[in-house]
Design a protein around this motif. Structure first.
Motif, mmCIF file in Angstrom:
data_model
loop_
_atom_site.group_PDB
_atom_site.id
_atom_site.type_symbol
_atom_site.label_atom_id
_atom_site.label_comp_id
_atom_site.label_asym_id
_atom_site.label_seq_id
_atom_site.Cartn_x
_atom_site.Cartn_y
_atom_site.Cartn_z
ATOM 1 N N GLU A 1 -12.653 4.608 19.380
ATOM 2 C CA GLU A 1 -12.916 4.425 20.808
ATOM 3 C C GLU A 1 -13.265 2.997 21.181
ATOM 4 N N ASP A 2 -13.778 2.209 20.245
ATOM 5 C CA ASP A 2 -14.125 0.812 20.559
ATOM 6 C C ASP A 2 -12.956 -0.151 20.384
ATOM 7 N N ASN A 3 -11.785 0.362 20.015
ATOM 8 C CA ASN A 3 -10.597 -0.466 19.814
ATOM 9 C C ASN A 3 -9.910 -0.715 21.155
ATOM 10 N N ASP A 4 -9.370 -1.942 21.336
ATOM 11 C CA ASP A 4 -8.663 -2.296 22.579
ATOM 12 C C ASP A 4 -7.522 -1.333 22.897
ATOM 13 N N MET A 5 -6.827 -0.863 21.869
ATOM 14 C CA MET A 5 -5.698 0.045 22.101
ATOM 15 C C MET A 5 -6.174 1.362 22.708
ATOM 16 N N TYR A 6 -7.321 1.836 22.256
ATOM 17 C CA TYR A 6 -7.882 3.076 22.808
ATOM 18 C C TYR A 6 -8.173 2.890 24.295
ATOM 19 N N GLN A 7 -8.714 1.718 24.638
ATOM 20 C CA GLN A 7 -9.035 1.423 26.047
ATOM 21 C C GLN A 7 -7.764 1.408 26.910
ATOM 22 N N ARG A 8 -6.599 1.085 26.300
ATOM 23 C CA ARG A 8 -5.318 1.074 27.022
ATOM 24 C C ARG A 8 -4.649 2.445 27.021
ATOM 25 N N GLY A 9 -5.301 3.434 26.435
ATOM 26 C CA GLY A 9 -4.759 4.786 26.450
ATOM 27 C C GLY A 9 -4.038 5.212 25.186
ATOM 28 N N GLU A 10 -4.046 4.367 24.164
ATOM 29 C CA GLU A 10 -3.395 4.709 22.902
ATOM 30 C C GLU A 10 -4.421 5.376 21.994
ATOM 31 N N LYS A 11 -4.306 6.681 21.849
ATOM 32 C CA LYS A 11 -5.327 7.459 21.145
ATOM 33 C C LYS A 11 -5.001 7.724 19.676
ATOM 34 N N GLU A 12 -3.712 7.680 19.316
ATOM 35 C CA GLU A 12 -3.296 7.935 17.937
ATOM 36 C C GLU A 12 -2.283 6.882 17.500
ATOM 37 N N LYS A 13 -2.248 6.633 16.201
ATOM 38 C CA LYS A 13 -1.283 5.695 15.627
ATOM 39 C C LYS A 13 -0.723 6.263 14.326
ATOM 40 N N CYS A 14 0.576 6.088 14.146
ATOM 41 C CA CYS A 14 1.192 6.314 12.847
ATOM 42 C C CYS A 14 0.984 5.037 12.042
ATOM 43 N N ILE A 15 0.468 5.177 10.839
ATOM 44 C CA ILE A 15 0.218 4.024 9.978
ATOM 45 C C ILE A 15 1.268 4.036 8.860
ATOM 46 N N TYR A 16 2.144 3.058 8.906
ATOM 47 C CA TYR A 16 3.156 2.889 7.854
ATOM 48 C C TYR A 16 2.762 1.706 6.981
ATOM 49 N N GLU A 17 3.038 1.827 5.706
ATOM 50 C CA GLU A 17 2.834 0.727 4.763
ATOM 51 C C GLU A 17 4.210 0.271 4.272
ATOM 52 N N TRP A 18 4.447 -1.025 4.406
ATOM 53 C CA TRP A 18 5.727 -1.587 3.959
ATOM 54 C C TRP A 18 5.463 -2.552 2.822
ATOM 55 N N ILE A 19 5.987 -2.222 1.661
ATOM 56 C CA ILE A 19 5.899 -3.109 0.505
ATOM 57 C C ILE A 19 7.069 -4.074 0.644
ATOM 58 N N CYS A 20 6.774 -5.350 0.896
ATOM 59 C CA CYS A 20 7.811 -6.291 1.297
ATOM 60 C C CYS A 20 8.162 -7.308 0.222
ATOM 61 N N THR A 21 7.821 -7.026 -1.012
ATOM 62 C CA THR A 21 8.166 -7.987 -2.079
ATOM 63 C C THR A 21 9.525 -7.683 -2.654
#
Length: 151
Positions: free
Chosen positions: A131-151
């Motif tokens: 709730e203290d994140n800027d994205m939450y304040q803009r209405g973004e309540k959930e995020k998909c978290i992807y990890e990309w191994i870029c080596t």
């Protein structure tokens, strides 16, 4: 230690190129890391078809906000240009000794989810944005978290 931006004026691909439009230094007070911002163009063109940025470093904000942000103009969607641009950023990540990056998107953003899958990123989880994140304040309540191994 002062961050040094490297020379990435143009990153050339087979179909698209990335043209550096600006660099943004980090802001310790806001917990922001340095970033490169590029226009995405068709090869050998200067007319933007979208944009992409990469944030360099690691901190808690990047878990939710991601290291990479991208957008492709509506008329140019459906050609995997965002994914191809992400793959071109591997060069920047590698030059800054970053082995893995987080790419995040809203769960209902199917196009971004497909972009993450196209580049080989792995979905770690879908999380609630604090709730203290800027994205939450803009209405973004959930995020998909992807990890990309870029080596």
């Amino acid at each position: 230690m002062k961050f040094i931006f490297l020379d990435f004026d143009v990153i050339k691909g087979e179909e698209i190129d990335l043209h550096l439009i600006k660099t943004v230094p980090g802001n310790k007070d806001k917990n922001w890391v340095p970033a490169y911002h590029f226009n995405i163009t068709l090869s050998d063109s200067f007319k933007p078809i979208g944009n992409i940025d990469i944030r360099i470093g690691y901190n808690d904000n990047l878990y939710y906000g991601g290291h990479i942000g991208y957008s492709v103009h509506e008329a140019n969607r459906g050609n995997h240009y965002a994914a191809k641009a992400v793959l071109l950023l591997r060069e920047v990540a590698y030059a800054h000794e970053m082995e893995k990056l987080f790419i995040t998107c809203n769960p209902d953003n199917i196009a971004s989810r497909k972009t993450c899958e196209y580049v080989g990123a792995n979905l770690l989880k879908i999380v609630d944005v604090p709730e203290d994140n800027d994205m939450y304040q803009r209405g973004e309540k959930e995020k998909c978290i992807y990890e990309w191994i870029c080596t």
